[in-house]
Design an enzyme around this catalytic site. Structure first.
Site, PDB file in Angstrom:
ATOM      1  N   TRP A 142      12.419 -22.525 -27.117  1.00 30.88           N
ATOM      2  CA  TRP A 142      12.004 -23.622 -27.986  1.00 30.88           C
ATOM      3  C   TRP A 142      10.991 -24.515 -27.274  1.00 30.88           C
ATOM      4  O   TRP A 142      10.067 -25.049 -27.891  1.00 30.88           O
ATOM      5  CB  TRP A 142      13.221 -24.453 -28.391  1.00 30.88           C
ATOM      6  CG  TRP A 142      12.898 -25.662 -29.224  1.00 30.88           C
ATOM      7  CD1 TRP A 142      12.814 -25.737 -30.589  1.00 30.88           C
ATOM      8  CD2 TRP A 142      12.599 -26.984 -28.748  1.00 30.88           C
ATOM      9  NE1 TRP A 142      12.488 -27.004 -30.988  1.00 30.88           N
ATOM     10  CE2 TRP A 142      12.349 -27.798 -29.877  1.00 30.88           C
ATOM     11  CE3 TRP A 142      12.521 -27.558 -27.486  1.00 30.88           C
ATOM     12  CZ2 TRP A 142      12.032 -29.145 -29.765  1.00 30.88           C
ATOM     13  CZ3 TRP A 142      12.201 -28.909 -27.376  1.00 30.88           C
ATOM     14  CH2 TRP A 142      11.966 -29.691 -28.510  1.00 30.88           C
ATOM     15  N   HIS A 143      11.140 -24.648 -25.955  1.00 33.23           N
ATOM     16  CA  HIS A 143      10.280 -25.556 -25.207  1.00 33.23           C
ATOM     17  C   HIS A 143       8.854 -25.044 -25.066  1.00 33.23           C
ATOM     18  O   HIS A 143       7.937 -25.848 -24.851  1.00 33.23           O
ATOM     19  CB  HIS A 143      10.875 -25.826 -23.817  1.00 33.23           C
ATOM     20  CG  HIS A 143      11.996 -26.817 -23.831  1.00 33.23           C
ATOM     21  ND1 HIS A 143      13.298 -26.459 -24.112  1.00 33.23           N
ATOM     22  CD2 HIS A 143      12.021 -28.148 -23.615  1.00 33.23           C
ATOM     23  CE1 HIS A 143      14.064 -27.535 -24.063  1.00 33.23           C
ATOM     24  NE2 HIS A 143      13.318 -28.573 -23.775  1.00 33.23           N
ATOM     25  N   GLY A 144       8.654 -23.776 -25.152  1.00 29.64           N
ATOM     26  CA  GLY A 144       7.286 -23.300 -25.051  1.00 29.64           C
ATOM     27  C   GLY A 144       7.171 -21.798 -24.959  1.00 29.64           C
ATOM     28  O   GLY A 144       8.139 -21.098 -24.642  1.00 29.64           O
ATOM     29  N   PHE A 195       5.618 -29.609 -26.853  1.00 28.73           N
ATOM     30  CA  PHE A 195       6.677 -28.749 -27.388  1.00 28.73           C
ATOM     31  C   PHE A 195       6.872 -28.947 -28.887  1.00 28.73           C
ATOM     32  O   PHE A 195       7.567 -28.201 -29.511  1.00 28.73           O
ATOM     33  CB  PHE A 195       7.993 -29.032 -26.680  1.00 28.73           C
ATOM     34  CG  PHE A 195       7.890 -28.893 -25.170  1.00 28.73           C
ATOM     35  CD1 PHE A 195       7.190 -27.853 -24.616  1.00 28.73           C
ATOM     36  CD2 PHE A 195       8.477 -29.830 -24.334  1.00 28.73           C
ATOM     37  CE1 PHE A 195       7.063 -27.728 -23.249  1.00 28.73           C
ATOM     38  CE2 PHE A 195       8.386 -29.706 -22.961  1.00 28.73           C
ATOM     39  CZ  PHE A 195       7.674 -28.664 -22.415  1.00 28.73           C
TER      40      PHE A 195
END
Length: 477
Positions: free
Chosen positions: A325-327, A477
């Site tokens: 999800w963060h990248g 993000f």
């Protein structure tokens, strides 16, 4: 428009005065003003992506109503999956398409099949991960009949686009924010005062701590092959405080700004670096995201029910998805995997919920044990942060390898002609302050508020004058 910018310092008072003195007749006019302000705030980043935000808002508003009105389960499922697929489709295209295309082509090239991937030349719409998750939780809750659909488009639009949380959270729930938007707000001086204090403290975290640490952390990570063990350890610690000061500072500002408008947002951080184990850390770090994955992924997968292998599977899925999800980078997935490994022993020993109480220290052996647990948990967290910060997994591994192999422990001057001494002292003082206020939500409020505000503002002005690092990490993000 950054929270720590001059533009926002002009924008916020204007919206505040209009909200309480011009558009204060009823909740509809208050909400309409906040929507206009939110759309302007978002368009300052890139006005073209405003259409994506509006489309996402209308999609979930309409599908939510259709899910509730659906006369058959087949109809409800159709509208539910339409919302899920379109939302995740947009997120996937903008955030992950290039990653998957490049990774797949590298895999084929390594097998001797030469391909040139077709990559998209687009920038990531700021905040897309956050407002997408707002909409997804809303639609899922309607489908599971936890809430009723919202028929007032203005109220729902504000829930999705409310500017304090629009680009970097916290990730709000319809059950928490929507009821507040459906009633007229009355000005509460005490609440507004708390909001100002929280904004100032958030700016201290961002400008004084995060931005200063960023200067040092960048210098160390960018030149890690030539740094000694002590500097590399400090680099990991500096980044730990950078990302904490940056993101929790943003959350504090968001919560404080929202209090100025009479609205309460979900708390996103609860002094995570005082955690006694990794499970407690994740109950204190980015709380809105952790709880989102728990409620909408972990529990639907079976949660802690079933055998030990089901628990392990679900835990690893949660952490890997959280990392992703963060990248779109393998370093984030590695970071999630490492945290899952940290969590593994707690899960096997059924001790992941041992530290649910507040931390209390006394002059006895048990307190020594608590301090050792906190330091050990922080050390593990810093190791994981190396993977989060590094450009590649190889860089992260070499960074940690250099710490072990170099074995030189002396203070070095960095490439920017700065010594580490001053920042070490600053972090130590900040940690002591955080420890002293660890049971407070608004750290500056209370006794000697005026003095605390004066000192905080002086620190912001002093460090902000020399800071050339403005962006918030979680905007990417």
């Amino acid at each position: 428009m950054f929270f720590n910018s001059l533009a926002f310092a002009v924008f916020l008072p204007i919206v505040f005065l209009l909200y309480w003195f011009v558009f204060n007749k009823n909740k509809s006019t208050q909400n309409a003003l906040l929507i206009i302000a939110s759309y302007y705030f978002y368009s300052c980043w890139d006005w073209r992506f405003l259409f994506l935000l509006v489309f996402s808002t209308f999609l979930d508003y309409y599908t939510g109503i259709q899910i509730e009105k659906g006369k058959s389960e087949k109809s409800r499922k159709f509208w539910f999956w339409l919302s899920i697929i379109v939302n995740l489709g947009f997120l996937g295209i903008f955030k992950y398409y290039n990653f998957f295309a490049a990774s797949f082509s590298e895999l084929l090239n390594s097998a001797g099949i030469k391909v040139s991937p077709l990559l998209l030349d687009v920038i990531l719409p700021v905040g897309i991960s956050f407002y997408t998750f707002h909409g997804l939780s809303y639609v899922i809750d309607i489908y599971l009949k936890r809430i009723k659909a919202e028929y007032n488009f203005i109220d729902y639009s504000l829930f999705v686009s409310y500017f304090p949380l629009l680009v970097a959270g916290p990730i709000e729930r319809a059950t928490h924010l929507l009821p507040q938007l459906k009633v007229k707000r009355e000005f509460d001086f005490e609440k507004a005062q708390e909001g100002v204090c929280q904004i100032i403290w958030g700016l201290v975290k961002k400008v004084v701590i995060a931005d200063t640490c960023a200067t040092y952390a960048n210098a160390i990570f960018d030149h890690y092959p030539s740094m000694n063990s002590f500097s590399l350890i400090l680099g990991a610690i500096y980044f730990a405080f950078q990302i904490y000061g940056d993101f929790s500072g943003y959350s504090d500002i968001a919560l404080g700004v929202s209090k100025l408008f009479g609205l309460d947002l979900l708390r996103n951080f609860n002094y995570p670096y005082f955690s006694r184990d990794i499970a407690e850390f994740w109950r204190r770090w980015h709380i809105s995201l952790s709880s989102w994955f728990r409620d909408y992924l972990y529990i639907p997968l079976g949660g802690s029910k079933g055998g030990i292998w089901i628990k392990i599977r679900n835990t690893f899925i949660i952490f890997l998805v959280s990392g992703f999800w963060h990248g779109a980078n393998w370093t984030y997935i590695a970071w999630g995997f490492i945290n899952a490994l940290y969590f593994f022993p707690l899960l096997l020993s059924n001790s992941n919920r041992n530290n649910m109480d507040d931390i209390q220290l006394k002059f006895d052996f048990s307190s020594v044990k608590v301090i050792i647990s906190i330091v050990f948990t922080f050390a593990l967290t810093c190791i994981a942060w190396v993977f989060f910060r590094a450009k590649t997994i190889t860089d992260a591994v070499l960074y940690l390898k250099q710490i072990i192999s170099n074995r030189e422990f002396k203070i070095e001057y960095l490439a920017n002609d700065r010594s580490n001494y001053e920042l070490i002292v600053m972090i130590a003082l900040f940690t002591l302050v955080e420890w002293n206020i660890r049971n407070k939500i608004e750290p500056i409020s209370g006794k000697r508020t005026t003095l605390k505000l004066a000192l905080a503002i002086a620190a912001i002005m002093a460090f902000g004058t020399f800071s050339d690092y403005k962006e918030f990490i979680y905007f990417q993000f």
